[in-house]
Design a protein around this motif. Structure first.
Motif, PDB file in Angstrom:
ATOM      1  N   ALA A  21     -29.607  11.223  33.236  1.00 31.59           N
ATOM      2  CA  ALA A  21     -30.765  10.981  32.375  1.00 31.59           C
ATOM      3  C   ALA A  21     -32.050  11.274  33.143  1.00 31.59           C
ATOM      4  O   ALA A  21     -32.119  11.115  34.362  1.00 31.59           O
ATOM      5  CB  ALA A  21     -30.759   9.538  31.895  1.00 31.59           C
ATOM      6  N   ARG A  22     -33.059  11.698  32.422  1.00 33.57           N
ATOM      7  CA  ARG A  22     -34.361  11.945  33.044  1.00 33.57           C
ATOM      8  C   ARG A  22     -35.033  10.609  33.330  1.00 33.57           C
ATOM      9  O   ARG A  22     -35.055   9.711  32.486  1.00 33.57           O
ATOM     10  CB  ARG A  22     -35.230  12.809  32.127  1.00 33.57           C
ATOM     11  N   THR A  23     -35.561  10.496  34.525  1.00 35.24           N
ATOM     12  CA  THR A  23     -36.088   9.212  34.976  1.00 35.24           C
ATOM     13  C   THR A  23     -37.474   9.381  35.583  1.00 35.24           C
ATOM     14  O   THR A  23     -37.900  10.481  35.925  1.00 35.24           O
ATOM     15  CB  THR A  23     -35.156   8.575  36.019  1.00 35.24           C
ATOM     16  N   VAL A  24     -38.155   8.246  35.725  1.00 37.05           N
ATOM     17  CA  VAL A  24     -39.458   8.175  36.390  1.00 37.05           C
ATOM     18  C   VAL A  24     -39.308   7.211  37.563  1.00 37.05           C
ATOM     19  O   VAL A  24     -38.857   6.074  37.382  1.00 37.05           O
ATOM     20  CB  VAL A  24     -40.555   7.679  35.426  1.00 37.05           C
ATOM     21  N   ASP A  25     -39.647   7.667  38.747  1.00 32.89           N
ATOM     22  CA  ASP A  25     -39.547   6.803  39.927  1.00 32.89           C
ATOM     23  C   ASP A  25     -40.675   5.773  39.917  1.00 32.89           C
ATOM     24  O   ASP A  25     -41.848   6.116  39.745  1.00 32.89           O
ATOM     25  CB  ASP A  25     -39.612   7.631  41.208  1.00 32.89           C
ATOM     26  N   VAL A  26     -40.307   4.518  40.114  1.00 33.61           N
ATOM     27  CA  VAL A  26     -41.255   3.402  40.127  1.00 33.61           C
ATOM     28  C   VAL A  26     -41.182   2.733  41.493  1.00 33.61           C
ATOM     29  O   VAL A  26     -40.091   2.455  41.995  1.00 33.61           O
ATOM     30  CB  VAL A  26     -40.949   2.387  39.016  1.00 33.61           C
ATOM     31  N   GLU A  27     -42.336   2.489  42.102  1.00 38.84           N
ATOM     32  CA  GLU A  27     -42.396   1.822  43.400  1.00 38.84           C
ATOM     33  C   GLU A  27     -42.836   0.378  43.203  1.00 38.84           C
ATOM     34  O   GLU A  27     -43.806   0.107  42.496  1.00 38.84           O
ATOM     35  CB  GLU A  27     -43.364   2.548  44.335  1.00 38.84           C
ATOM     36  N   VAL A  28     -42.106  -0.550  43.833  1.00 38.54           N
ATOM     37  CA  VAL A  28     -42.354  -1.983  43.676  1.00 38.54           C
ATOM     38  C   VAL A  28     -42.536  -2.605  45.054  1.00 38.54           C
ATOM     39  O   VAL A  28     -41.688  -2.436  45.940  1.00 38.54           O
ATOM     40  CB  VAL A  28     -41.199  -2.668  42.932  1.00 38.54           C
ATOM     41  N   ASP A  29     -43.640  -3.314  45.242  1.00 37.66           N
ATOM     42  CA  ASP A  29     -43.924  -4.018  46.500  1.00 37.66           C
ATOM     43  C   ASP A  29     -43.340  -5.421  46.460  1.00 37.66           C
ATOM     44  O   ASP A  29     -43.267  -6.056  45.402  1.00 37.66           O
ATOM     45  CB  ASP A  29     -45.435  -4.122  46.732  1.00 37.66           C
ATOM     46  N   PHE A  30     -42.941  -5.927  47.630  1.00 39.55           N
ATOM     47  CA  PHE A  30     -42.590  -7.338  47.762  1.00 39.55           C
ATOM     48  C   PHE A  30     -43.883  -8.159  47.773  1.00 39.55           C
ATOM     49  O   PHE A  30     -44.836  -7.811  48.476  1.00 39.55           O
ATOM     50  CB  PHE A  30     -41.821  -7.586  49.057  1.00 39.55           C
ATOM     51  N   ASP A  31     -43.919  -9.256  47.030  1.00 38.70           N
ATOM     52  CA  ASP A  31     -45.104 -10.116  47.033  1.00 38.70           C
ATOM     53  C   ASP A  31     -45.308 -10.775  48.390  1.00 38.70           C
ATOM     54  O   ASP A  31     -46.445 -11.005  48.825  1.00 38.70           O
ATOM     55  CB  ASP A  31     -44.989 -11.186  45.947  1.00 38.70           C
ATOM     56  N   ALA A  32     -44.218 -11.092  49.068  1.00 38.64           N
ATOM     57  CA  ALA A  32     -44.286 -11.686  50.404  1.00 38.64           C
ATOM     58  C   ALA A  32     -43.183 -11.056  51.240  1.00 38.64           C
ATOM     59  O   ALA A  32     -42.103 -10.747  50.711  1.00 38.64           O
ATOM     60  CB  ALA A  32     -44.109 -13.208  50.347  1.00 38.64           C
ATOM     61  N   PRO A  33     -43.429 -10.846  52.525  1.00 41.70           N
ATOM     62  CA  PRO A  33     -42.387 -10.253  53.368  1.00 41.70           C
ATOM     63  C   PRO A  33     -41.132 -11.124  53.345  1.00 41.70           C
ATOM     64  O   PRO A  33     -41.200 -12.331  53.561  1.00 41.70           O
ATOM     65  CB  PRO A  33     -43.029 -10.237  54.765  1.00 41.70           C
ATOM     66  N   PRO A  34     -39.968 -10.559  53.035  1.00 42.47           N
ATOM     67  CA  PRO A  34     -38.737 -11.355  53.016  1.00 42.47           C
ATOM     68  C   PRO A  34     -38.450 -11.976  54.379  1.00 42.47           C
ATOM     69  O   PRO A  34     -38.711 -11.376  55.417  1.00 42.47           O
ATOM     70  CB  PRO A  34     -37.663 -10.314  52.643  1.00 42.47           C
ATOM     71  N   ARG A  35     -37.936 -13.202  54.341  1.00 48.83           N
ATOM     72  CA  ARG A  35     -37.595 -13.869  55.595  1.00 48.83           C
ATOM     73  C   ARG A  35     -36.410 -13.185  56.271  1.00 48.83           C
ATOM     74  O   ARG A  35     -36.293 -13.189  57.487  1.00 48.83           O
ATOM     75  CB  ARG A  35     -37.272 -15.337  55.322  1.00 48.83           C
ATOM     76  N   GLN A  36     -35.529 -12.629  55.461  1.00 45.08           N
ATOM     77  CA  GLN A  36     -34.392 -11.931  56.032  1.00 45.08           C
ATOM     78  C   GLN A  36     -34.842 -10.550  56.510  1.00 45.08           C
ATOM     79  O   GLN A  36     -35.720  -9.922  55.927  1.00 45.08           O
ATOM     80  CB  GLN A  36     -33.259 -11.761  55.008  1.00 45.08           C
ATOM     81  N   ALA A  37     -34.223 -10.089  57.577  1.00 41.82           N
ATOM     82  CA  ALA A  37     -34.529  -8.750  58.079  1.00 41.82           C
ATOM     83  C   ALA A  37     -33.888  -7.721  57.147  1.00 41.82           C
ATOM     84  O   ALA A  37     -32.668  -7.697  56.975  1.00 41.82           O
ATOM     85  CB  ALA A  37     -34.003  -8.584  59.501  1.00 41.82           C
ATOM     86  N   LEU A  38     -34.718  -6.907  56.531  1.00 36.89           N
ATOM     87  CA  LEU A  38     -34.217  -5.880  55.627  1.00 36.89           C
ATOM     88  C   LEU A  38     -34.137  -4.548  56.360  1.00 36.89           C
ATOM     89  O   LEU A  38     -34.978  -4.237  57.208  1.00 36.89           O
ATOM     90  CB  LEU A  38     -35.133  -5.748  54.412  1.00 36.89           C
ATOM     91  N   LEU A  39     -33.140  -3.780  56.013  1.00 33.57           N
ATOM     92  CA  LEU A  39     -32.961  -2.461  56.601  1.00 33.57           C
ATOM     93  C   LEU A  39     -33.431  -1.406  55.608  1.00 33.57           C
ATOM     94  O   LEU A  39     -33.129  -1.480  54.409  1.00 33.57           O
ATOM     95  CB  LEU A  39     -31.493  -2.221  56.960  1.00 33.57           C
ATOM     96  N   VAL A  40     -34.160  -0.448  56.106  1.00 32.49           N
ATOM     97  CA  VAL A  40     -34.574   0.681  55.269  1.00 32.49           C
ATOM     98  C   VAL A  40     -33.325   1.420  54.804  1.00 32.49           C
ATOM     99  O   VAL A  40     -32.445   1.752  55.611  1.00 32.49           O
ATOM    100  CB  VAL A  40     -35.496   1.617  56.050  1.00 32.49           C
ATOM    101  N   GLY A  41     -33.240   1.650  53.500  1.00 24.59           N
ATOM    102  CA  GLY A  41     -32.075   2.311  52.939  1.00 24.59           C
ATOM    103  C   GLY A  41     -31.166   1.393  52.158  1.00 24.59           C
ATOM    104  O   GLY A  41     -30.248   1.858  51.471  1.00 24.59           O
ATOM    105  N   TYR A  42     -31.419   0.056  52.214  1.00 28.96           N
ATOM    106  CA  TYR A  42     -30.646  -0.873  51.389  1.00 28.96           C
ATOM    107  C   TYR A  42     -30.747  -0.456  49.919  1.00 28.96           C
ATOM    108  O   TYR A  42     -31.810  -0.036  49.441  1.00 28.96           O
ATOM    109  CB  TYR A  42     -31.201  -2.290  51.515  1.00 28.96           C
ATOM    110  N   SER A  43     -29.643  -0.600  49.168  1.00 30.00           N
ATOM    111  CA  SER A  43     -29.705  -0.389  47.725  1.00 30.00           C
ATOM    112  C   SER A  43     -30.347  -1.615  47.077  1.00 30.00           C
ATOM    113  O   SER A  43     -30.137  -2.747  47.520  1.00 30.00           O
ATOM    114  CB  SER A  43     -28.299  -0.155  47.153  1.00 30.00           C
ATOM    115  N   ALA A  44     -31.130  -1.380  46.038  1.00 23.92           N
ATOM    116  CA  ALA A  44     -31.879  -2.459  45.398  1.00 23.92           C
ATOM    117  C   ALA A  44     -32.005  -2.185  43.909  1.00 23.92           C
ATOM    118  O   ALA A  44     -31.944  -1.028  43.460  1.00 23.92           O
ATOM    119  CB  ALA A  44     -33.267  -2.596  46.027  1.00 23.92           C
ATOM    120  N   ASP A  45     -32.147  -3.265  43.152  1.00 24.39           N
ATOM    121  CA  ASP A  45     -32.383  -3.175  41.711  1.00 24.39           C
ATOM    122  C   ASP A  45     -33.722  -3.838  41.398  1.00 24.39           C
ATOM    123  O   ASP A  45     -34.104  -4.828  42.028  1.00 24.39           O
ATOM    124  CB  ASP A  45     -31.271  -3.861  40.926  1.00 24.39           C
ATOM    125  N   VAL A  46     -34.394  -3.294  40.400  1.00 26.67           N
ATOM    126  CA  VAL A  46     -35.720  -3.774  40.017  1.00 26.67           C
ATOM    127  C   VAL A  46     -35.707  -4.148  38.542  1.00 26.67           C
ATOM    128  O   VAL A  46     -35.181  -3.408  37.701  1.00 26.67           O
ATOM    129  CB  VAL A  46     -36.784  -2.690  40.278  1.00 26.67           C
TER     130      VAL A  46
END
Length: 383
Positions: free
Chosen positions: A277-302
């Motif tokens: 399907a044709r899609t539009v990329d949406v960028e979402v910021d975290f309101d506060a830095p997560p306490r857990q260490a996140l790795l770049v490349g993690y899969s995420a849902d918005v």
């Protein structure tokens, strides 16, 4: 003629037989099916938009670095996983020839400055001599011609001083050229971050990527102090989204946890991928830095929140049939069909604007055989 006792016995026998038949019917008749029901109540309802495919956790800054010029690696200053500061050297190429040119430029600069100093001293002395000769000529002790010659000599020496000052500037520029050449052989960190990957070892050759020919970067640098999620949304939902909307972020790596965020940017174009399907990329910021260490490349849902009503009469969305009706428990626990009007909706709850009241009980599932309007059922609360 039937005797009284015989008639009484017949009546008793008939009543006993009827009671046995009724008891047998009661015991053998099919019981009303048990069904899950939910009680209508008030609560928050949101209209949301979710991504069509898994999104990705990305860094606000990520640079795939390579030296400006190609050459042989003589120093590898960092390792994978190491944190670096802005401006810190990452690797150095062979540059002995450029270092020699820098040394030569520095010596030429020093020579030019000494020559300029000598010429300027002579120019100052000539100017003082010209001033004294002019005073003597005014008193008649020397001829006017000699005074004129002294002034001409002073001007000549001053011009020589100025010319050598320009030569010093040329030598300084030559030093800067040599330094720029050396800088091209040293790769430095443009920002603070963590080294994700290093391609190359000491003694190997590295080259910048020619146009149209991608090559592995020498150093992949990530600024993990700022993270966001990029997720594809269906083009149909794109008009409902705008920067600043609240959103919720979930990560497969951290099940059961939700991170609040907000939409920071919508792509100005639609992504067209074959067989998708044709899609539009949406960028979402975290309101506060997560306490857990996140790795770049993690899969995420918005889940972007388009609208919200905090005190709405709501029904579980799964209770609504395709034709927009629900099955409600009526008198004697018999199911009744009722058409409703709805407002905001998501996968969990739908706002009811007409057709139901608080306290009504509605059927949650329709996959049981024989469960339909008019059937008597045995209700049980949803788990």
């Amino acid at each position: 003629m039937i005797k009284p006792k015989t008639g009484l016995r017949l009546v008793v026998f008939t009543l006993v037989a009827a009671a046995l038949v009724f008891a047998g019917w009661r015991l053998t008749r099919p019981k009303p099916p048990e069904v899950e029901v939910a009680t209508i109540a008030r609560g928050p309802v949101e209209s949301t938009v979710v991504n069509t495919r898994a999104g990705t956790v990305k860094a606000c800054r990520r640079a795939k670095l390579a030296p400006v010029a190609g050459g042989q690696i003589v120093k590898m200053e960092v390792k994978e996983g190491e944190r670096v500061k802005a401006g810190q050297p990452l690797l150095e190429l062979w540059n002995r020839d450029l270092a020699a040119q820098r040394e030569l430029a520095n010596r030429q600069l020093a020579t030019s400055e000494e020559r300029r100093r000598e010429a300027c001293i002579l120019a100052d002395n000539a100017q003082r001599d010209a001033d004294r000769t002019q005073q003597l000529a005014a008193q008649g002790f020397v001829s006017p011609q000699r005074a004129e010659d002294a002034r001409a000599d002073a001007r000549s020496r001053r011009a020589s001083c100025d010319a050598l000052a320009a030569d010093v500037k040329r030598a300084q520029a030559q030093v800067r050229v040599a330094l720029a050449g050396l800088e091209r052989t040293t790769l430095t960190a443009p920002f603070a971050g963590i080294v994700a990957k290093v391609t190359g070892e000491v003694g190997e050759f590295t080259t910048p990527s020619p146009p149209g020919i991608p090559t592995p970067p020498a150093v992949d640098l990530i600024d993990d102090s700022c993270l966001y999620v990029s997720a594809p949304m269906d083009e149909v939902d794109a008009p409902r989204l705008q920067p600043g909307q609240a959103a919720r972020i979930t990560l497969d790596a951290l099940p059961g946890k939700t991170f609040p965020g907000h939409v920071r940017r919508l792509a100005p174009y639609v992504t067209e991928v074959e067989k998708q399907a044709r899609t539009v990329d949406v960028e979402v910021d975290f309101d506060a830095p997560p306490r857990q260490a996140l790795l770049v490349g993690y899969s995420a849902d918005v889940e972007a929140i388009v609208a919200r009503h905090d005190d709405a009469l709501r029904v579980p969305t799964q209770a609504i049939q395709q034709d927009g009706t629900v099955l409600v428990l009526g008198k004697d626990d018999r199911l009744e069909t009722r058409r409703i009007k709805t407002g905001l909706a998501n996968w969990a709850y739908t706002e009811v604007t007409d057709g139901l009241a608080a306290g009504d009980r509605v059927l949650l599932s329709f996959d049981q055989e024989g469960v339909k309007a008019g059937v008597k059922v045995t209700p049980k609360a949803a788990p």
